[in-house]
Design a protein around this motif. Structure first.
Motif, PDB file in Angstrom:
ATOM      1  N   LYS A 169       0.790  -1.283   0.076  1.00 37.51           N
ATOM      2  CA  LYS A 169      -0.114  -0.207   0.009  1.00 37.51           C
ATOM      3  C   LYS A 169       0.857   1.316  -0.224  1.00 37.51           C
ATOM      4  O   LYS A 169       0.551   2.202  -0.614  1.00 37.51           O
ATOM      5  CB  LYS A 169      -0.928  -0.052   1.161  1.00 37.51           C
ATOM      6  N   SER A 205      -8.618  -2.527   1.649  1.00 40.35           N
ATOM      7  CA  SER A 205      -7.478  -2.185   2.713  1.00 40.35           C
ATOM      8  C   SER A 205      -6.618  -3.251   2.834  1.00 40.35           C
ATOM      9  O   SER A 205      -6.753  -4.435   2.362  1.00 40.35           O
ATOM     10  CB  SER A 205      -8.381  -2.088   4.358  1.00 40.35           C
ATOM     11  N   THR A 256     -19.211  -4.451   5.538  1.00 43.02           N
ATOM     12  CA  THR A 256     -18.132  -3.318   4.823  1.00 43.02           C
ATOM     13  C   THR A 256     -18.218  -2.293   5.613  1.00 43.02           C
ATOM     14  O   THR A 256     -19.295  -1.737   6.087  1.00 43.02           O
ATOM     15  CB  THR A 256     -18.103  -3.165   3.562  1.00 43.02           C
ATOM     16  N   ASN A 265     -13.728  -0.523   3.803  1.00 47.38           N
ATOM     17  CA  ASN A 265     -12.667  -1.163   3.623  1.00 47.38           C
ATOM     18  C   ASN A 265     -12.758  -2.329   2.736  1.00 47.38           C
ATOM     19  O   ASN A 265     -11.907  -3.221   2.004  1.00 47.38           O
ATOM     20  CB  ASN A 265     -11.884  -1.959   4.776  1.00 47.38           C
ATOM     21  N   TYR A 272      -3.461  -1.443  10.744  1.00 44.11           N
ATOM     22  CA  TYR A 272      -3.942  -0.546  11.761  1.00 44.11           C
ATOM     23  C   TYR A 272      -2.928   0.646  12.222  1.00 44.11           C
ATOM     24  O   TYR A 272      -3.272   1.731  12.528  1.00 44.11           O
ATOM     25  CB  TYR A 272      -4.414  -1.332  12.995  1.00 44.11           C
ATOM     26  N   GLU A 320      -6.479   1.559   9.812  1.00 41.89           N
ATOM     27  CA  GLU A 320      -7.247   0.542   9.167  1.00 41.89           C
ATOM     28  C   GLU A 320      -8.198  -0.154  10.373  1.00 41.89           C
ATOM     29  O   GLU A 320      -7.385  -0.756  11.143  1.00 41.89           O
ATOM     30  CB  GLU A 320      -6.839  -0.387   8.279  1.00 41.89           C
ATOM     31  N   LEU A 329     -11.322  -2.373  11.558  1.00 40.70           N
ATOM     32  CA  LEU A 329     -12.575  -3.185  11.405  1.00 40.70           C
ATOM     33  C   LEU A 329     -13.767  -2.943  12.018  1.00 40.70           C
ATOM     34  O   LEU A 329     -13.855  -2.383  13.259  1.00 40.70           O
ATOM     35  CB  LEU A 329     -12.216  -4.605  11.742  1.00 40.70           C
TER      36      LEU A 329
END
Length: 296
Positions: A24, A85, A134, A137, A254, A259, A261
């Motif tokens: 990324k 993600s 979702t 992500n 993270y 990121e 969840l």
């Protein structure tokens, strides 16, 4: 497994998980197909000059390089820029175990145990929850690309098996020789030659660090250690270790990119990995059917 080998294996799983965040990082400004091409170029050169070509037909090396380069990592990297993600990309790439199991049943007429059926059902239910719950992500395009990558991982396994190679590391290095050019040509066929000049202009130290990490610690060091472990230990010890990869990917995603969840996705991720674990766990004397595990 002796302690030192176990620690080394966990280090490699952490590297492979962290690799998704590095992907990324490297494709923020440079198109993922070109960044992936650079990754395999660095991984091959100069290593290929010191490793003897494996005794297999060239068609297997070409097919492996194309599927491994374009099909798996080209699509997996692209899925991240398409809205997936980095952590979720790693989790969903593990669905290759589901695809491999289905291919074994439909193509090779394999019989599967109840344990693997339970694992497949659990993983499929978890996958549906991941997609439906979702948290910004997962996108349709990103999901499509990562599923292509997961499918190609199954195809890659078939290519390796058909080649009958016994030189796994040499096969990997020489196969990667055929990855960069198809990736570049694919990118140019979609965006034109201007994408090359854009990548050159956008390339910076951040991209260099990310691509270098993917080429050396992830690809060369990681696969060298993994192949060494496969030689020294049975699959019952090594296969479950690959489930650490998505965990490390979620953690690094993270801390590097924030990121997060949703609660439903956290539960679904756990359920998904448990299901995949039931599938990839090698057979015992009471469970004669076995499906080869694959790496994330």
């Amino acid at each position: 497994m002796v302690r030192n080998d176990l620690l080394l294996a966990i280090v490699v799983m952490a590297i492979w998980g962290f690799n998704f965040s590095m992907i990324k990082l490297g494709i923020t400004d440079v198109h993922p197909l070109l960044a992936t091409a650079a990754r395999f170029t660095l991984a091959v050169i100069p290593a290929i000059f010191f490793i003897r070509r494996p005794n297999v037909a060239w068609r297997y090396l070409f097919a492996y390089g194309f599927v491994f380069g374009v099909g798996i990592w080209g699509m997996a990297s692209w899925s991240i820029t398409a809205g997936l993600s980095s952590g979720m990309s790693s989790v969903l790439l593990s669905s290759n175990a589901l695809i491999s199991m289905a291919a074994g049943v439909w193509i090779q007429k394999e019989r599967i145990s109840k344990r693997k059926i339970i694992g497949a059902v659990a993983a499929l239910v978890a996958l549906l929850v991941l997609v439906s719950a979702t948290h910004g992500n997962i996108t349709p395009q990103g999901l499509m690309l990562i599923m292509i990558a997961a499918t190609c991982w199954t195809i890659m396994g078939m290519i390796v098996k058909a080649s009958k190679t016994t030189q796994a590391f040499a096969f990997n290095v020489w196969g990667m020789l055929f990855a960069p050019l198809p990736l570049v040509l694919f990118a140019m066929s979609i965006y034109g030659s201007d994408i090359i000049f854009h990548a050159i202009a956008a390339w910076d130290m951040k991209t260099t660090i990310a691509v270098g990490f993917q080429a050396y610690p992830t690809t060369l060091f990681g696969y060298w250690v993994w192949n060494r472990l496969l030689i020294r230990y049975p699959l019952s010890m090594t296969a479950p270790l690959t489930l650490f990869v998505p965990i490390f990917a979620l953690i690094s995603g993270y801390f590097m990119f924030g990121e997060i969840l949703s609660l439903a996705q956290v539960v679904a991720c756990i359920m998904f990995l448990v299901g995949i674990g039931l599938i990839v766990k090698p057979a015992t004397h009471k469970d004669p059917q076995q499906i080869q595990p694959s790496l994330s």
